[in-house]
Design a protein around this motif. Structure first.
Motif, PDB file in Angstrom:
ATOM      1  N   LEU A 187       6.529   1.555  -4.639  1.00  0.00           N
ATOM      2  CA  LEU A 187       5.515   1.602  -3.572  1.00  0.00           C
ATOM      3  C   LEU A 187       5.149   0.215  -3.056  1.00  0.00           C
ATOM      4  O   LEU A 187       4.708   0.066  -1.914  1.00  0.00           O
ATOM      5  N   SER A 188       5.302  -0.780  -3.922  1.00  0.00           N
ATOM      6  CA  SER A 188       4.803  -2.132  -3.614  1.00  0.00           C
ATOM      7  C   SER A 188       5.270  -2.686  -2.260  1.00  0.00           C
ATOM      8  O   SER A 188       4.443  -3.102  -1.449  1.00  0.00           O
ATOM      9  N   PRO A 189       6.590  -2.686  -1.939  1.00  0.00           N
ATOM     10  CA  PRO A 189       6.963  -3.243  -0.632  1.00  0.00           C
ATOM     11  C   PRO A 189       6.531  -2.360   0.540  1.00  0.00           C
ATOM     12  O   PRO A 189       6.283  -2.854   1.631  1.00  0.00           O
ATOM     13  N   GLU A 190       6.419  -1.054   0.285  1.00  0.00           N
ATOM     14  CA  GLU A 190       6.058  -0.158   1.387  1.00  0.00           C
ATOM     15  C   GLU A 190       4.581  -0.299   1.755  1.00  0.00           C
ATOM     16  O   GLU A 190       4.212  -0.321   2.920  1.00  0.00           O
ATOM     17  N   LEU A 191       3.733  -0.339   0.728  1.00  0.00           N
ATOM     18  CA  LEU A 191       2.298  -0.437   0.993  1.00  0.00           C
ATOM     19  C   LEU A 191       1.841  -1.892   1.018  1.00  0.00           C
ATOM     20  O   LEU A 191       0.686  -2.176   1.296  1.00  0.00           O
ATOM     21  N   MET A 220     -11.022 -26.555   0.986  1.00  0.00           N
ATOM     22  CA  MET A 220     -10.587 -25.947   2.249  1.00  0.00           C
ATOM     23  C   MET A 220      -9.085 -26.127   2.479  1.00  0.00           C
ATOM     24  O   MET A 220      -8.425 -25.243   3.023  1.00  0.00           O
ATOM     25  N   GLN A 221      -8.555 -27.248   1.998  1.00  0.00           N
ATOM     26  CA  GLN A 221      -7.085 -27.414   2.114  1.00  0.00           C
ATOM     27  C   GLN A 221      -6.380 -26.409   1.210  1.00  0.00           C
ATOM     28  O   GLN A 221      -5.345 -25.853   1.563  1.00  0.00           O
ATOM     29  N   ALA A 222      -6.946 -26.173   0.034  1.00  0.00           N
ATOM     30  CA  ALA A 222      -6.367 -25.178  -0.881  1.00  0.00           C
ATOM     31  C   ALA A 222      -6.415 -23.789  -0.246  1.00  0.00           C
ATOM     32  O   ALA A 222      -5.475 -22.997  -0.383  1.00  0.00           O
ATOM     33  N   ARG A 223      -7.489 -23.506   0.498  1.00  0.00           N
ATOM     34  CA  ARG A 223      -7.608 -22.208   1.190  1.00  0.00           C
ATOM     35  C   ARG A 223      -6.504 -22.054   2.243  1.00  0.00           C
ATOM     36  O   ARG A 223      -5.893 -20.999   2.357  1.00  0.00           O
ATOM     37  N   HIS A 224      -6.257 -23.135   3.011  1.00  0.00           N
ATOM     38  CA  HIS A 224      -5.223 -23.055   4.055  1.00  0.00           C
ATOM     39  C   HIS A 224      -3.830 -22.923   3.439  1.00  0.00           C
ATOM     40  O   HIS A 224      -3.005 -22.147   3.920  1.00  0.00           O
ATOM     41  N   LEU A 225      -3.616 -23.645   2.359  1.00  0.00           N
ATOM     42  CA  LEU A 225      -2.320 -23.551   1.666  1.00  0.00           C
ATOM     43  C   LEU A 225      -2.121 -22.132   1.127  1.00  0.00           C
ATOM     44  O   LEU A 225      -1.033 -21.552   1.213  1.00  0.00           O
ATOM     45  N   TRP A 226      -3.192 -21.573   0.589  1.00  0.00           N
ATOM     46  CA  TRP A 226      -3.160 -20.191   0.092  1.00  0.00           C
ATOM     47  C   TRP A 226      -2.750 -19.248   1.223  1.00  0.00           C
ATOM     48  O   TRP A 226      -1.907 -18.369   1.034  1.00  0.00           O
ATOM     49  N   PHE A 227      -3.343 -19.447   2.405  1.00  0.00           N
ATOM     50  CA  PHE A 227      -3.043 -18.563   3.529  1.00  0.00           C
ATOM     51  C   PHE A 227      -1.559 -18.636   3.882  1.00  0.00           C
ATOM     52  O   PHE A 227      -0.894 -17.607   4.042  1.00  0.00           O
ATOM     53  N   GLU A 228      -1.037 -19.856   3.979  1.00  0.00           N
ATOM     54  CA  GLU A 228       0.375 -20.025   4.357  1.00  0.00           C
ATOM     55  C   GLU A 228       1.298 -19.373   3.324  1.00  0.00           C
ATOM     56  O   GLU A 228       2.230 -18.658   3.677  1.00  0.00           O
ATOM     57  N   LYS A 229       1.004 -19.619   2.048  1.00  0.00           N
ATOM     58  CA  LYS A 229       1.877 -19.076   0.999  1.00  0.00           C
ATOM     59  C   LYS A 229       1.784 -17.552   0.946  1.00  0.00           C
ATOM     60  O   LYS A 229       2.794 -16.871   0.763  1.00  0.00           O
ATOM     61  N   THR A 230       0.579 -17.031   1.126  1.00  0.00           N
ATOM     62  CA  THR A 230       0.395 -15.579   1.048  1.00  0.00           C
ATOM     63  C   THR A 230       1.093 -14.905   2.230  1.00  0.00           C
ATOM     64  O   THR A 230       1.748 -13.866   2.075  1.00  0.00           O
ATOM     65  N   GLN A 231       0.972 -15.523   3.386  1.00  0.00           N
ATOM     66  CA  GLN A 231       1.636 -14.973   4.580  1.00  0.00           C
ATOM     67  C   GLN A 231       3.157 -14.948   4.363  1.00  0.00           C
ATOM     68  O   GLN A 231       3.814 -13.940   4.644  1.00  0.00           O
ATOM     69  N   ALA A 232       3.698 -16.036   3.832  1.00  0.00           N
ATOM     70  CA  ALA A 232       5.150 -16.106   3.591  1.00  0.00           C
ATOM     71  C   ALA A 232       5.556 -15.050   2.554  1.00  0.00           C
ATOM     72  O   ALA A 232       6.591 -14.387   2.697  1.00  0.00           O
ATOM     73  N   PHE A 233       4.720 -14.854   1.536  1.00  0.00           N
ATOM     74  CA  PHE A 233       5.035 -13.870   0.502  1.00  0.00           C
ATOM     75  C   PHE A 233       5.137 -12.464   1.099  1.00  0.00           C
ATOM     76  O   PHE A 233       6.080 -11.719   0.825  1.00  0.00           O
ATOM     77  N   TYR A 234       4.180 -12.105   1.959  1.00  0.00           N
ATOM     78  CA  TYR A 234       4.202 -10.735   2.508  1.00  0.00           C
ATOM     79  C   TYR A 234       5.324 -10.560   3.527  1.00  0.00           C
ATOM     80  O   TYR A 234       5.879  -9.469   3.648  1.00  0.00           O
ATOM     81  N   GLN A 235       5.668 -11.619   4.237  1.00  0.00           N
ATOM     82  CA  GLN A 235       6.814 -11.496   5.157  1.00  0.00           C
ATOM     83  C   GLN A 235       8.084 -11.200   4.376  1.00  0.00           C
ATOM     84  O   GLN A 235       8.890 -10.365   4.761  1.00  0.00           O
ATOM     85  N   LEU A 247       8.171  -9.765   1.406  1.00  0.00           N
ATOM     86  CA  LEU A 247       8.034  -8.418   0.834  1.00  0.00           C
ATOM     87  C   LEU A 247       8.379  -7.349   1.878  1.00  0.00           C
ATOM     88  O   LEU A 247       9.074  -6.380   1.585  1.00  0.00           O
ATOM     89  N   ILE A 248       7.933  -7.580   3.112  1.00  0.00           N
ATOM     90  CA  ILE A 248       8.223  -6.628   4.195  1.00  0.00           C
ATOM     91  C   ILE A 248       9.727  -6.551   4.421  1.00  0.00           C
ATOM     92  O   ILE A 248      10.281  -5.472   4.601  1.00  0.00           O
ATOM     93  N   SER A 249      10.386  -7.701   4.379  1.00  0.00           N
ATOM     94  CA  SER A 249      11.833  -7.706   4.663  1.00  0.00           C
ATOM     95  C   SER A 249      12.587  -6.906   3.607  1.00  0.00           C
ATOM     96  O   SER A 249      13.641  -6.365   3.870  1.00  0.00           O
ATOM     97  N   LYS A 250      11.998  -6.775   2.402  1.00  0.00           N
ATOM     98  CA  LYS A 250      12.663  -5.993   1.348  1.00  0.00           C
ATOM     99  C   LYS A 250      12.295  -4.517   1.416  1.00  0.00           C
ATOM    100  O   LYS A 250      12.926  -3.672   0.824  1.00  0.00           O
ATOM    101  N   GLY A 251      11.175  -4.229   2.114  1.00  0.00           N
ATOM    102  CA  GLY A 251      10.632  -2.872   2.028  1.00  0.00           C
ATOM    103  C   GLY A 251      10.910  -2.032   3.246  1.00  0.00           C
ATOM    104  O   GLY A 251      12.011  -2.046   3.792  1.00  0.00           O
ATOM    105  N   SER A 252       9.903  -1.313   3.718  1.00  0.00           N
ATOM    106  CA  SER A 252      10.077  -0.342   4.787  1.00  0.00           C
ATOM    107  C   SER A 252      10.504  -1.022   6.078  1.00  0.00           C
ATOM    108  O   SER A 252      10.100  -2.142   6.373  1.00  0.00           O
TER     109      SER A 252
END
Ligand SMILES: Nc1ncnc2c1ncn2[C@@H]1O[C@H](COP(=O)(O)OP(=O)(O)OP(=O)(O)O)[C@@H](O)[C@H]1O
Ligand SMILES: [Mg+2]
Length: 311
Positions: free
Chosen positions: A214-218, A285-300, A302-307
């Motif tokens: 379910l992980s990549p789909e949801l 705040m820099q750690a927050r922005h870095l988190w955003f970039e890394k999290t966005q890349a992670f989900y992209q 994950l999407i490419s592997k999933g639905s």
């Protein structure tokens, strides 16, 4: 779909919502341990209790405060806001009272703290949905049971077949959509297995397999949570966690092997949440922005592997 966007206008507070529409999965237990672990790591932490009936997080923090006062110890406490029950005759009036109180609580903490931990009730309500849409990190504890998986996707006889998206997953997907519209933010959804049995069973493997599919789909990721341990239950009345000096309040005077494992489980969970961590070189705040970039890349990824049709 989680898309590449300009970084959103991030607030100082990284909001961690602990939620699951299913009751008794460990939301309050995880909220307590996440908040105390972050305080112990030296962060400025606020907490909000949205469970106006049970008030577990609030009750825990009251016990903690009393313990500190009785023991004459300075003990770490978050800035806490417990939502009051509306107390009006009509549901819609209550909704307005509770919404106003929640909005005030958020306004008070969003620019003043580094983390806000929100414990939510098991019921579906307007407020619970609103809280989910504010999450940067959404932590969903689940027990190793197909009954728990069934709130994400309907479980069929053939458990390898993907069932329809169920109510809680639908709620999270809608919260994500709302969040993108509101401030182009994203929600890192972490499904945490809680109360894991020490001996791996056939059921445990099947549940893990189901969640993995379910992980990549949801678009959630999985993290191991806590084992089923008495120590996670028995410290509530004294307001302590396994991260505190519990050697002083337990009869034995020293930590048992299980208690030491419990401590490592909490530390491992905090690591697996991949929260924005400031360092001497990296301000918050820099750690927050870095988190955003890394999290966005992670989900992209994950999407490419999933639905083919991302949510
Ligand atoms: N890892 C664990 N080991 C042992 N007991 C646990 C563990 N996690 C939670 N519990 C116990 O399970 C019960 C439910 O946990 P908790 O109250 O945290 O769940 P919840 O999701 O907040 O429940 P509710 O939906 O009612 O708010 C409590 O008695 C708690 O002490
Ligand atoms: Mg609870």
């Amino acid at each position: 779909m989680v898309q590449a966007t300009d970084p959103p206008d991030l607030r100082s507070a990284h909001v961690i919502v602990v939620g699951n529409e299913k009751g008794g999965t460990g939301k309050s237990t995880l909220s307590i341990h996440i908040a105390i672990a972050l305080l112990k790591a030296g962060y400025h932490v606020a907490s909000i209790d949205l469970d106006t009936r049970q008030r577990t997080l609030t009750r825990f923090l009251e016990n903690r405060q009393s313990w500190g006062a009785n023991a004459r110890r300075a003990i770490e406490l978050p800035f806490h806001h417990a939502l009051e029950r509306g107390g009006k005759d009509s549901a819609s009036e209550n909704e307005i009272v509770e919404f106003t109180s929640f909005a005030e609580a958020i306004a008070r903490v969003e620019h003043a703290y580094e983390f806000v931990v929100i414990d939510t009730p098991a019921s579906d309500s307007y407020l619970m949905r609103l809280a989910h849409s504010l999450a940067d990190t959404l932590v969903t504890p689940m027990n190793d049971s197909f009954i728990d998986v069934d709130v994400l996707a309907r479980v069929h006889n053939d458990r390898r077949e993907r069932g329809a998206t169920a109510q809680y997953a639908a709620l999270v997907l809608e919260a994500r959509r709302q969040r993108r519209l509101a401030d182009a933010g994203l929600i890192d959804w972490v499904v945490v297995r809680n109360r894991m049995a020490s001996l791996a069973s056939h059921n445990q493997r099947q549940v893990a397999g189901s969640l993995g599919r379910l992980s990549p789909e949801l678009q959630f990721r999985m993290a191991e949570g806590f084992g089923d341990r008495v120590i996670f239950r028995e410290l509530f009345p004294v307001g302590l966690t396994v991260l505190d000096s519990i050697e002083e309040v337990t009869d034995r005077g020293a930590l048992s092997a299980s208690q030491m494992t419990a401590r490592s489980e909490v530390e491992a969970l905090i690591g697996n949440l991949r929260l924005p961590c400031r360092t001497a070189e990296l301000p918050h705040m820099q750690a927050r922005h870095l988190w955003f970039e890394k999290t966005q890349a992670f989900y992209q990824e994950l999407i490419s592997k999933g639905s083919a049709e991302p949510v």
